[in-house]
Enzyme design. Structure first.
Site, PDB file in Angstrom:
ATOM      1  N   ARG A  47      -5.155   7.040  -0.750  1.00 20.49           N
ATOM      2  CA  ARG A  47      -5.835   6.611   0.434  1.00 20.49           C
ATOM      3  C   ARG A  47      -5.403   5.427   1.090  1.00 20.49           C
ATOM      4  O   ARG A  47      -4.315   5.020  -0.406  1.00 20.49           O
ATOM      5  CB  ARG A  47      -7.216   6.172   0.811  1.00 20.49           C
ATOM      6  CG  ARG A  47      -7.846   5.759   0.262  1.00 20.49           C
ATOM      7  CD  ARG A  47      -7.811   4.110  -0.152  1.00 20.49           C
ATOM      8  NE  ARG A  47      -7.377   3.248   0.899  1.00 20.49           N
ATOM      9  CZ  ARG A  47      -6.834   2.442   1.304  1.00 20.49           C
ATOM     10  NH1 ARG A  47      -6.218   1.794  -0.353  1.00 20.49           N
ATOM     11  NH2 ARG A  47      -6.335   1.681   2.172  1.00 20.49           N
ATOM     12  N   GLN A 195     -12.733  -1.431   1.775  1.00 20.50           N
ATOM     13  CA  GLN A 195     -11.036  -1.815   1.017  1.00 20.50           C
ATOM     14  C   GLN A 195     -10.876  -2.617   0.256  1.00 20.50           C
ATOM     15  O   GLN A 195     -10.132  -2.832   0.103  1.00 20.50           O
ATOM     16  CB  GLN A 195     -10.431  -0.482   1.756  1.00 20.50           C
ATOM     17  CG  GLN A 195     -10.233   0.842   1.781  1.00 20.50           C
ATOM     18  CD  GLN A 195     -11.304   1.364   2.746  1.00 20.50           C
ATOM     19  OE1 GLN A 195     -12.362   0.420   3.410  1.00 20.50           O
ATOM     20  NE2 GLN A 195     -10.856   2.647   3.297  1.00 20.50           N
ATOM     21  N   ASP A 236      -2.581   3.166   9.930  1.00 18.91           N
ATOM     22  CA  ASP A 236      -2.359   5.179  10.384  1.00 18.91           C
ATOM     23  C   ASP A 236      -1.277   5.961  11.319  1.00 18.91           C
ATOM     24  O   ASP A 236      -1.359   6.818  10.980  1.00 18.91           O
ATOM     25  CB  ASP A 236      -3.449   5.133   9.988  1.00 18.91           C
ATOM     26  CG  ASP A 236      -4.083   4.608   8.780  1.00 18.91           C
ATOM     27  OD1 ASP A 236      -4.650   3.478   9.342  1.00 18.91           O
ATOM     28  OD2 ASP A 236      -4.698   5.113   7.612  1.00 18.91           O
TER      29      ASP A 236
HETATM   30  O1  MRU Z   1      -9.424   5.219   5.458  1.00 16.41           O
HETATM   31  P1  MRU Z   1      -8.563   4.663   4.264  1.00 16.41           P
HETATM   32  O2  MRU Z   1      -8.449   3.470   2.798  1.00 16.41           O
HETATM   33  O3  MRU Z   1      -6.945   5.690   4.636  1.00 16.41           O
HETATM   34  O4  MRU Z   1      -7.584   3.697   6.149  1.00 16.41           O
HETATM   35  C1  MRU Z   1      -6.097   2.776   5.128  1.00 16.41           C
HETATM   36  C2  MRU Z   1      -6.179   2.370   6.212  1.00 16.41           C
HETATM   37  O5  MRU Z   1      -6.728   1.815   7.746  1.00 16.41           O
HETATM   38  C3  MRU Z   1      -4.934   1.010   6.598  1.00 16.41           C
HETATM   39  O6  MRU Z   1      -4.200   0.161   6.594  1.00 16.41           O
HETATM   40  C4  MRU Z   1      -3.715   2.191   6.873  1.00 16.41           C
HETATM   41  O7  MRU Z   1      -2.894   3.153   5.958  1.00 16.41           O
HETATM   42  C5  MRU Z   1      -2.091   1.606   5.929  1.00 16.41           C
HETATM   43  S1  MRU Z   1      -1.839   1.022   4.155  1.00 16.41           S
HETATM   44  C6  MRU Z   1      -0.562   0.818   3.905  1.00 16.41           C
END
Ligand code: MRU
EC number: 5.3.1.23
Length: 344
Positions: A47, A195, A236
């Site tokens: 992720r 996370q 994202d």
């Molecule tokens: O749901 P996830 O864990 O994939 O979400 C990740 C995030 O929101 C991060 O902050 C984003 O992808 C940037 S990673 C360098």
């Protein structure tokens, strides 16, 4: 002390760090089929926007290696089918489609199937290597904004394991640690799937960074009580006007930064910008299964049949963002003018 990596390619296979098992089990998983890759992305074994893109790129290149046809037209048909399958695994991080599109473009002029197979893997490796270099640059630019000893808050994991290496929001801490710079990082645990506590705390500990865990609801109190001086987060998808989708809870931190009059930084590579959209209203927000909220580590913590709303991301309006730190430089408002001129 070392900076953990999440994606590895060797002669035969590519492997990912299984992020579902962290922090207790550090285990790499070989992704053999396209379905393995899809499943790893959907279930958050891998992720973080850049890491999702790199994984999908390797997944598509490796799947194409196994196509049996020697006819280019059939090859492209199958490639498009697999492209769409992976592109639909998660909707919000634009790096996924960006990486897959780069692969598809790389074979537009291939003359044979064999050549196309080689080009796809080469492009996936390029994406992987470029992301590491981008993250390093982001770290350098971020270090120019954060003084030694700064107390910084972050959310989710925008770290080394969410990218090729170093991370985006966490890159200054890894680079700072290599250079003897000391930061105090406060990591929000990041409900619902943790996370922050499972990944960011683990990752920064590996790198020797001073990190303190708080729950998401403690952010406002902690900014005052501990004297937080800046907030830095990943992204994202960033629209042309600077509106930024990131892990749910990011918007709360942006509003707090405004209330406490501290800078709110977004750190992201250019692959995270989507200049086809004018504002964050056009960003699709993923909704994830109710069990992520009703259960913790497999144990039900809410009454049976509880009604749940589980958006995985929120959108922070550009007006709340002090600056966006990219590998090409630091972008300040006015974003509608300054983002396209640096990113295009
Ligand atoms: O749901 P996830 O864990 O994939 O979400 C990740 C995030 O929101 C991060 O902050 C984003 O992808 C940037 S990673 C360098």
């Amino acid at each position: 002390m070392s900076i953990p990596l999440s994606i590895e390619l060797n002669d035969k296979e590519f492997r990912i760090l299984d992020q579902q098992k962290l922090p207790h089990v550090v285990e790499y998983l070989t992704l053999e089929t396209l379905e393995d890759v899809y499943d790893a992305i959907v279930t958050l074994k891998v992720r973080g926007a850049p890491a999702i893109g790199i994984t999908a790129a390797y997944g598509l290149a490796k799947a194409a290696e196994r196509y049996e046809t020697n006819i280019l037209e059939e090859f492209h048909l199958q490639l498009n089918k697999d492209f769409l399958y992976l592109a639909n695994s998660r909707p919000t991080a634009v790096n996924l489609v960006w990486a897959l599109e780069r692969l598809r473009s790389s074979v537009e002029n291939a003359v044979t199937v064999q050549e196309a197979k080689v080009l796809l893997l080469e492009e996936a490796v390029n994406i992987h290597q470029e992301d590491e270099a981008s993250c390093r640059n982001i770290g350098e630019y971020a270090l120019s904004l954060l003084e030694d000893q700064t107390k910084v808050m972050t959310i989710c994991n925008a770290g080394s394991i969410a990218t090729a290496k170093y991370g985006t929001a966490l890159a200054p801490f890894h680079l700072g640690s290599e250079r003897g710079k000391k930061f105090e990082v406060f990591a929000c645990e990041t409900r619902p799937v943790f996370q922050g506590s499972r990944l960011t705390v683990w990752e920064l500990q590996q790198s020797g960074v001073d990190v303190t865990l708080i729950t998401d609801g403690m952010a406002a109190h902690t900014i005052g009580a501990k004297g937080i001086e800046a907030i830095i987060v990943g992204a994202d998808r960033i629209a042309e006007n600077g509106d930024t989708a990131n892990k749910i809870g990011t918007l709360n931190l942006a509003l707090l930064a405004k209330a406490f009059n501290i800078p709110f930084y977004v750190a992201a590579p250019s692959s995270t910008f989507d200049l086809t959209i004018k504002s964050g209203k056009e960003i699709p927000i993923e909704e994830r299964p109710a069990e992520e909220i009703t259960h913790i580590a497999g144990k039900q913590v809410a009454p049976l049949d509880t009604k749940v709303f589980n958006p995985a991301f929120d959108v922070t309006p550009g007006e709340y963002i002090t600056a966006i730190i990219t590998e090409k430089g630091i972008i300040y408002p006015e974003y509608t003018k300054n983002i396209p001129s640096l990113i295009n």
